[in-house]
Design a protein around this motif. Sequence first.
Motif, PDB file in Angstrom:
ATOM      1  N   ALA A  50       3.981  -2.347  -3.309  1.00 59.40           N
ATOM      2  CA  ALA A  50       4.905  -1.894  -4.356  1.00 59.40           C
ATOM      3  C   ALA A  50       4.426  -2.372  -5.721  1.00 59.40           C
ATOM      4  N   GLU A  51       3.883  -3.567  -5.771  1.00 62.83           N
ATOM      5  CA  GLU A  51       3.391  -4.112  -7.039  1.00 62.83           C
ATOM      6  C   GLU A  51       2.206  -3.306  -7.575  1.00 62.83           C
ATOM      7  N   LEU A  81       8.426  10.500   4.004  1.00 64.95           N
ATOM      8  CA  LEU A  81       7.306  10.947   3.186  1.00 64.95           C
ATOM      9  C   LEU A  81       6.225   9.877   3.077  1.00 64.95           C
ATOM     10  N   LEU A  82       6.598   8.640   3.347  1.00 67.45           N
ATOM     11  CA  LEU A  82       5.678   7.506   3.338  1.00 67.45           C
ATOM     12  C   LEU A  82       5.989   6.654   4.556  1.00 67.45           C
ATOM     13  N   MET A  83       5.050   5.807   4.920  1.00 72.83           N
ATOM     14  CA  MET A  83       5.352   4.829   5.960  1.00 72.83           C
ATOM     15  C   MET A  83       4.915   3.457   5.475  1.00 72.83           C
ATOM     16  N   ARG A  84       5.662   2.463   5.896  1.00 72.63           N
ATOM     17  CA  ARG A  84       5.376   1.076   5.568  1.00 72.63           C
ATOM     18  C   ARG A  84       4.398   0.550   6.619  1.00 72.63           C
ATOM     19  N   VAL A  85       3.328  -0.076   6.176  1.00 71.75           N
ATOM     20  CA  VAL A  85       2.331  -0.626   7.090  1.00 71.75           C
ATOM     21  C   VAL A  85       1.974  -2.038   6.653  1.00 71.75           C
ATOM     22  N   GLY A  86       1.298  -2.739   7.503  1.00 70.86           N
ATOM     23  CA  GLY A  86       0.816  -4.063   7.148  1.00 70.86           C
ATOM     24  C   GLY A  86       1.707  -5.165   7.669  1.00 70.86           C
ATOM     25  N   LEU A  87       1.545  -6.331   7.101  1.00 77.19           N
ATOM     26  CA  LEU A  87       2.311  -7.498   7.492  1.00 77.19           C
ATOM     27  C   LEU A  87       3.683  -7.443   6.829  1.00 77.19           C
ATOM     28  N   SER A  88       4.700  -7.933   7.505  1.00 73.97           N
ATOM     29  CA  SER A  88       6.052  -7.848   6.954  1.00 73.97           C
ATOM     30  C   SER A  88       6.182  -8.619   5.641  1.00 73.97           C
ATOM     31  N   SER A  89       5.398  -9.676   5.474  1.00 77.89           N
ATOM     32  CA  SER A  89       5.468 -10.458   4.243  1.00 77.89           C
ATOM     33  C   SER A  89       4.720  -9.798   3.086  1.00 77.89           C
ATOM     34  N   LYS A  90       3.933  -8.780   3.401  1.00 79.67           N
ATOM     35  CA  LYS A  90       3.102  -8.133   2.382  1.00 79.67           C
ATOM     36  C   LYS A  90       3.061  -6.633   2.679  1.00 79.67           C
ATOM     37  N   ALA A  91       4.210  -5.978   2.560  1.00 81.22           N
ATOM     38  CA  ALA A  91       4.312  -4.559   2.917  1.00 81.22           C
ATOM     39  C   ALA A  91       3.429  -3.704   2.027  1.00 81.22           C
ATOM     40  N   ARG A  92       2.802  -2.725   2.646  1.00 76.16           N
ATOM     41  CA  ARG A  92       1.969  -1.747   1.965  1.00 76.16           C
ATOM     42  C   ARG A  92       2.499  -0.381   2.362  1.00 76.16           C
ATOM     43  N   THR A 106      -4.888 -10.058   9.555  1.00 81.94           N
ATOM     44  CA  THR A 106      -3.847 -11.080   9.498  1.00 81.94           C
ATOM     45  C   THR A 106      -4.199 -12.214   8.537  1.00 81.94           C
ATOM     46  N   ARG A 107      -5.434 -12.199   8.007  1.00 80.67           N
ATOM     47  CA  ARG A 107      -5.822 -13.215   7.026  1.00 80.67           C
ATOM     48  C   ARG A 107      -5.603 -12.744   5.596  1.00 80.67           C
ATOM     49  N   CYS A 108      -6.186 -11.597   5.257  1.00 81.77           N
ATOM     50  CA  CYS A 108      -6.115 -11.140   3.861  1.00 81.77           C
ATOM     51  C   CYS A 108      -5.050 -10.067   3.641  1.00 81.77           C
TER      52      CYS A 108
END
Length: 153
Positions: A50-51, A81-92, A106-108
Amino acid sequence: MNIQANGQKEELQKRLTRFEAQCREKGLRVTKQRREIFCAVAQSCEHPSAERVFVSVRKTMPNVSLDTVYRTLASLEEMDLLMRVGLSSKARFDGDLRPHCHFVCTRCGEVYDIFPQADETAFALPRGARDMGEVKQINLQLRGICKKCQNKN
């Protein structure tokens, strides 16, 4: 323009057409802000946070707030229209809804697309999935340590 760039342009146009149709169907206006936020994700291959979307949209719309970006991304996700992916602490966010899965480091926190090859079948639903209700999307995430992080050690 090469074939790959032309294909990307066609794919973006498909996504924009779907975006506009979904907005009309849900009774939402296709505002410049909503469109810019959607485009920032839809044309990116980087699964922006989001940032990152906020920074990108601010270039053309300096008055947009981070709160507006968060709320708009949430509504676009609700509209499928979009999907949230990635780690829950760092949503993309991913605007590419074609069948594919993600490798999440899981590191970066980096997210990589993995598309099925021509000789592979698309992802099959487990037998009991349809018994639970209507499946709108499949979001398969593989988690591990990416090659960049492995090479840092």
